[in-house]
Write a protein that holds these residues in place. Structure first.
Motif, PDB file in Angstrom:
ATOM      1  N   VAL A  61      39.788  52.575  98.867  1.00  0.00           N
ATOM      2  CA  VAL A  61      38.530  53.513  98.146  1.00  0.00           C
ATOM      3  C   VAL A  61      38.360  52.867  96.927  1.00  0.00           C
ATOM      4  N   THR A  62      37.284  52.980  96.417  1.00  0.00           N
ATOM      5  CA  THR A  62      37.010  52.508  95.093  1.00  0.00           C
ATOM      6  C   THR A  62      37.407  53.863  94.037  1.00  0.00           C
ATOM      7  N   PRO A  63      37.570  53.143  93.058  1.00  0.00           N
ATOM      8  CA  PRO A  63      38.063  54.368  91.877  1.00  0.00           C
ATOM      9  C   PRO A  63      36.624  55.296  91.635  1.00  0.00           C
ATOM     10  N   GLY A  64      35.797  54.890  91.668  1.00  0.00           N
ATOM     11  CA  GLY A  64      34.700  55.973  91.632  1.00  0.00           C
ATOM     12  C   GLY A  64      34.595  56.930  92.778  1.00  0.00           C
ATOM     13  N   ARG A  65      34.853  56.463  93.754  1.00  0.00           N
ATOM     14  CA  ARG A  65      34.674  57.105  95.042  1.00  0.00           C
ATOM     15  C   ARG A  65      35.796  58.146  95.273  1.00  0.00           C
ATOM     16  N   LEU A  66      36.987  57.877  94.708  1.00  0.00           N
ATOM     17  CA  LEU A  66      38.200  58.557  94.451  1.00  0.00           C
ATOM     18  C   LEU A  66      38.140  59.581  93.559  1.00  0.00           C
ATOM     19  N   ILE A 113      38.178  63.521  94.488  1.00  0.00           N
ATOM     20  CA  ILE A 113      39.077  64.653  93.600  1.00  0.00           C
ATOM     21  C   ILE A 113      38.147  65.827  93.089  1.00  0.00           C
ATOM     22  N   ASN A 114      36.884  65.597  92.614  1.00  0.00           N
ATOM     23  CA  ASN A 114      36.268  66.603  92.044  1.00  0.00           C
ATOM     24  C   ASN A 114      35.677  67.532  93.176  1.00  0.00           C
ATOM     25  N   SER A 173      47.777  59.828  82.146  1.00  0.00           N
ATOM     26  CA  SER A 173      47.298  59.107  83.251  1.00  0.00           C
ATOM     27  C   SER A 173      46.137  59.690  83.869  1.00  0.00           C
ATOM     28  N   TRP A 174      45.829  61.077  84.189  1.00  0.00           N
ATOM     29  CA  TRP A 174      44.983  61.840  84.785  1.00  0.00           C
ATOM     30  C   TRP A 174      43.583  61.677  83.993  1.00  0.00           C
ATOM     31  N   GLY A 175      43.685  61.975  82.807  1.00  0.00           N
ATOM     32  CA  GLY A 175      42.554  62.018  81.783  1.00  0.00           C
ATOM     33  C   GLY A 175      42.015  60.485  81.853  1.00  0.00           C
ATOM     34  N   LYS A 176      42.791  59.485  81.609  1.00  0.00           N
ATOM     35  CA  LYS A 176      42.361  58.193  81.546  1.00  0.00           C
ATOM     36  C   LYS A 176      41.785  57.605  82.853  1.00  0.00           C
ATOM     37  N   PHE A 177      42.277  58.000  84.171  1.00  0.00           N
ATOM     38  CA  PHE A 177      41.649  57.940  85.264  1.00  0.00           C
ATOM     39  C   PHE A 177      40.226  58.591  85.618  1.00  0.00           C
ATOM     40  N   MET A 178      40.580  59.755  85.116  1.00  0.00           N
ATOM     41  CA  MET A 178      39.189  60.656  85.410  1.00  0.00           C
ATOM     42  C   MET A 178      38.101  60.331  84.577  1.00  0.00           C
ATOM     43  N   HIS A 179      38.096  59.839  83.375  1.00  0.00           N
ATOM     44  CA  HIS A 179      37.381  59.589  82.531  1.00  0.00           C
ATOM     45  C   HIS A 179      36.639  58.270  82.737  1.00  0.00           C
ATOM     46  N   ASN A 206      46.107  52.336  87.578  1.00  0.00           N
ATOM     47  CA  ASN A 206      46.549  53.857  87.034  1.00  0.00           C
ATOM     48  C   ASN A 206      47.375  54.322  88.087  1.00  0.00           C
ATOM     49  N   GLY A 207      48.399  55.165  87.918  1.00  0.00           N
ATOM     50  CA  GLY A 207      49.100  55.820  88.818  1.00  0.00           C
ATOM     51  C   GLY A 207      48.454  57.013  89.316  1.00  0.00           C
ATOM     52  N   THR A 208      47.619  57.625  88.901  1.00  0.00           N
ATOM     53  CA  THR A 208      46.873  58.636  89.539  1.00  0.00           C
ATOM     54  C   THR A 208      45.958  57.783  90.672  1.00  0.00           C
ATOM     55  N   TYR A 209      45.351  56.684  90.466  1.00  0.00           N
ATOM     56  CA  TYR A 209      44.559  56.190  91.647  1.00  0.00           C
ATOM     57  C   TYR A 209      45.586  55.979  92.694  1.00  0.00           C
ATOM     58  N   PHE A 210      46.735  55.669  92.820  1.00  0.00           N
ATOM     59  CA  PHE A 210      47.664  55.363  93.897  1.00  0.00           C
ATOM     60  C   PHE A 210      47.956  56.880  94.380  1.00  0.00           C
ATOM     61  N   ALA A 211      48.477  57.664  93.687  1.00  0.00           N
ATOM     62  CA  ALA A 211      48.877  59.095  94.264  1.00  0.00           C
ATOM     63  C   ALA A 211      47.767  59.863  94.690  1.00  0.00           C
TER      64      ALA A 211
END
Length: 118
Positions: A26-31, A35-36, A59-65, A77-82
């Motif tokens: 899955v792409t980061p944008g799709r992930l 989540i949203n 980690s969450w903030g950096k990934f989500m922004h 980013n750890g949030t991506y994998f988790a």
């Protein structure tokens, strides 16, 4: 003695080996969109979700922004994998998935529970 630095296995590792074998696609944008959508359609709060997947607010903030020079850097980013594992597990759980069991009930009531059509 050589010790390998492998990813730690979550407590609920029913699907973890299968997830690692199949890999994430899955792409980061799709992930982020997944989540949203989960947060909007359930009663799960951001802090609760962070605890569920085991990531910290930084980690969450950096990934989500998504403020990366290269969009694919977000996969480090750890949030991506988790989050990717969380949604893989949701897909495998089917009707017992957390997103389905904690979904908002569609109703014609306001935030206080009063019927808006009465």
């Amino acid at each position: 003695m050589l010790v390998s630095m492998a990813l730690s296995r979550p407590d609920d590792h029913d699907y973890f080996d299968d997830f690692q074998d199949e890999g994430t696609t899955v792409t980061p944008g799709r992930l982020r969109a997944m989540i949203n959508k989960l947060l909007e359609s359930t009663d799960i709060k951001i802090g609760e979700f962070q605890k569920m997947i085991g990531v910290n607010a930084n980690s969450w903030g950096k990934f989500m922004h998504g403020k990366y020079k290269d969009p694919w850097s977000a996969t480090q980013n750890g949030t991506y994998f988790a989050a990717a594992y969380f949604f893989y597990r949701e897909r495998k759980l089917g009707k017992h998935a957390l997103g389905k069991t904690r979904a908002h009930k569609a109703s014609a009531s306001d935030s206080l529970g009063r019927n808006v059509f009465a």
